[in-house]
Design a protein around this motif. Structure first.
Motif, PDB file in Angstrom:
ATOM      1  N   HIS A 222      48.222  31.294  38.878  1.00 57.83           N
ATOM      2  CA  HIS A 222      47.533  30.261  38.097  1.00 57.83           C
ATOM      3  C   HIS A 222      48.477  29.601  37.116  1.00 57.83           C
ATOM      4  O   HIS A 222      48.566  28.366  37.042  1.00 57.83           O
TER       5      HIS A 222
ATOM      6  N   SER B 168      40.380  34.067  42.110  1.00 58.91           N
ATOM      7  CA  SER B 168      40.071  33.906  40.689  1.00 58.91           C
ATOM      8  C   SER B 168      41.164  33.163  39.931  1.00 58.91           C
ATOM      9  O   SER B 168      40.970  32.777  38.778  1.00 58.91           O
ATOM     10  N   ASP B 169      42.320  32.970  40.580  1.00 58.72           N
ATOM     11  CA  ASP B 169      43.418  32.279  39.909  1.00 58.72           C
ATOM     12  C   ASP B 169      43.439  30.781  40.231  1.00 58.72           C
ATOM     13  O   ASP B 169      44.396  30.081  39.928  1.00 58.72           O
TER      14      ASP B 169
ATOM     15  N   THR C 137      43.064  29.517  29.386  1.00 58.89           N
ATOM     16  CA  THR C 137      42.297  29.294  30.623  1.00 58.89           C
ATOM     17  C   THR C 137      42.765  30.205  31.751  1.00 58.89           C
ATOM     18  O   THR C 137      42.114  30.275  32.790  1.00 58.89           O
ATOM     19  N   ASN C 138      43.889  30.891  31.543  1.00 58.20           N
ATOM     20  CA  ASN C 138      44.296  31.929  32.489  1.00 58.20           C
ATOM     21  C   ASN C 138      43.426  33.168  32.323  1.00 58.20           C
ATOM     22  O   ASN C 138      43.148  33.879  33.288  1.00 58.20           O
TER      23      ASN C 138
ATOM     24  N   ARG D 258      37.673  35.243  33.391  1.00 57.51           N
ATOM     25  CA  ARG D 258      37.944  35.245  34.826  1.00 57.51           C
ATOM     26  C   ARG D 258      37.856  36.660  35.380  1.00 57.51           C
ATOM     27  O   ARG D 258      38.244  37.622  34.714  1.00 57.51           O
ATOM     28  N   SER D 259      37.382  36.757  36.602  1.00 56.56           N
ATOM     29  CA  SER D 259      37.469  38.036  37.296  1.00 56.56           C
ATOM     30  C   SER D 259      38.904  38.194  37.792  1.00 56.56           C
ATOM     31  O   SER D 259      39.719  37.288  37.661  1.00 56.56           O
ATOM     32  N   ARG D 260      39.209  39.307  38.362  1.00 48.95           N
ATOM     33  CA  ARG D 260      40.541  39.531  38.909  1.00 48.95           C
ATOM     34  C   ARG D 260      40.491  39.668  40.425  1.00 48.95           C
ATOM     35  O   ARG D 260      41.373  40.246  41.037  1.00 48.95           O
TER      36      ARG D 260
ATOM     37  N   ASN E 251      37.285  31.737  32.047  1.00 43.26           N
ATOM     38  CA  ASN E 251      36.845  30.935  33.190  1.00 43.26           C
ATOM     39  C   ASN E 251      36.449  29.534  32.723  1.00 43.26           C
ATOM     40  O   ASN E 251      35.391  29.364  32.107  1.00 43.26           O
TER      41      ASN E 251
END
Length: 407
Positions: A206, A18-19, A73-74, A12-14, A77
């Motif tokens: 998230h 993204s959450d 998954t946190n 994931r991006s930040r 992605n």
């Protein structure tokens, strides 16, 4: 470098948005709705102290698989192909695990254990490889520590399934004790040492949303169990009142968690500096208590619907009262961990339930249906007190020291 680009995008991006919880994550949760239903049915079929302990062991194992996957998954992605297929593979193995639950302490212990180990170790190895391919040695080392703890506990799982009997319960309990202790010592391994708390950073919104969605699914499972039994029962005044009592109890549980808990928890962890510490305590450990209360609620509702006017027996009494008491305790600790004070309403509710548990056998003519409505009345009083008598300004509380999470 170009060979690494597809792997980089697995994480994931930040940036903003993204959450967001992905649809595949909700799809993944369907297996665990089935697992929770299986756990409730196991306890319904084994309403004994041993049956309760067996259910507890399997409940913790099921939760442990789900919550570790939520952490993964946190970071990664789930809308990217390899991560999505990893989740789908976990769903298949999770289905194997769930189908083994009714006979996990009989003929399907090895099926349960193999599925559990494959899910925990396999998912962890997938993340280790993903970290290594992008050159994140610190992330890979953290997951290696976790894998070592899972592998260390695995022989206890397998030996318990093979030996069976009382030894199975003891060995599976030992395996869970090892795995539950791991986060508290930050996965310390000789020669590797413990993981730094900074490496556990998560996207708080998230993980809070995932926990809230799981609570909704668990409460929905309670409605499924109740509705299924009512559809097969003879329609009488007592059965209708039992159905209504079950529905009211589920709504009250929803209000306790979501009115002054879930949203505040999301804001609290999102504003914290040490999100990993809060995620470990609040959303990894404490939510197990809440899920346990929901499972007991489903079992109690089933018992009441089956025999609403029978004389109250000790097992039914204990389950009905324990469901509310455990859920109140879980909410008390959860809300305290996200900055709220020790809530007197919850403490008073647990005290009232304790008095009820002691006095119920002395009340002439007490039935499961009557007891359920009394318990609902106590829980409703807690909800009313929270809402109108001792309200808390969530925005003010959220400004408290979000990175000092102590109970």
């Amino acid at each position: 470098m170009t060979a690494h680009l597809p792997v980089v995008r697995l994480f994931r991006s930040r940036g903003p948005g993204s959450d967001r919880v992905a649809f595949i994550e909700l799809f993944f949760d369907l297996v665990f709705v089935f697992a929770v239903t299986q756990l409730a049915h196991h306890l319904i079929e084994h309403v004994t102290l041993r049956g309760a302990v067996e259910t507890l062991v399997m409940l913790i194992a099921v939760w442990w698989v789900w919550v570790y996957t939520t952490w993964v998954t946190n970071w990664m992605n789930p809308e990217k192909g390899p991560v999505r297929w990893m989740l789908i593979a976990l769903m298949l193995v999770g289905l194997v695990l769930s189908t083994a639950i009714p006979e996990a302490f009989a003929d399907r212990g090895l099926q349960f254990v193999i599925a559990y180990i494959v899910m925990q170790v396999g998912r962890t190895l997938f993340v280790i490889v993903s970290f290594r391919r992008v050159g994140d040695t610190a992330g890979a080392l953290n997951l290696t520590r976790i894998a070592i703890w899972f592998v260390y506990a695995a022989p206890f799982w397998v030996a318990g399934a093979v030996i069976g009997g009382d030894a199975q319960l003891a060995l599976w309990g030992a395996a869970l004790a090892i795995e539950l202790a791991a986060p508290t010592v930050r996965y310390w391994v000789p020669g590797i040492k413990a993981a730094p708390i900074e490496s556990w950073a998560v996207q708080g919104a998230h993980i809070a949303e995932r926990a809230g969605l799981f609570m909704i699914l668990a409460l929905g499972e309670s409605i499924i169990v109740t509705g299924t039994l009512f559809s097969r029962a003879e329609i009488t005044t007592s059965s209708v009142l039992a159905l209504l009592a079950a529905f009211v109890g589920t709504i009250l549980f929803w209000l306790l968690y979501f009115s002054h808990g879930a949203e505040h928890g999301s804001r609290f962890i999102s504003r914290a500096e040490q999100t990993g510490r809060i995620a470990r305590l609040t959303y990894t450990y404490l939510h197990m208590i809440l899920v346990g209360g929901v499972v007991l609620l489903a079992v109690g509702d089933d018992l009441v619907l089956a025999h609403p006017d029978d004389p109250l027996d000790v097992a039914t009494q204990s389950i009905i009262i324990a469901a509310a008491a455990l859920y109140l305790l879980g909410n008390l600790l959860f809300k305290r961990s996200i900055g709220r004070p020790w809530l007197r309403s919850h403490l008073l509710g647990m005290a009232a339930l304790t008095v009820l548990w002691l006095s119920a056998p002395l009340i002439t003519g007490m039935t499961p249906l009557m007891l359920t409505w009394i318990v609902n009345g106590i829980v409703a009083l807690v909800v009313v007190i929270d809402e109108y008598v001792w309200p808390v300004d969530d925005e003010d509380v959220a400004q408290e020291a979000a990175d000092s999470v102590e109970i």
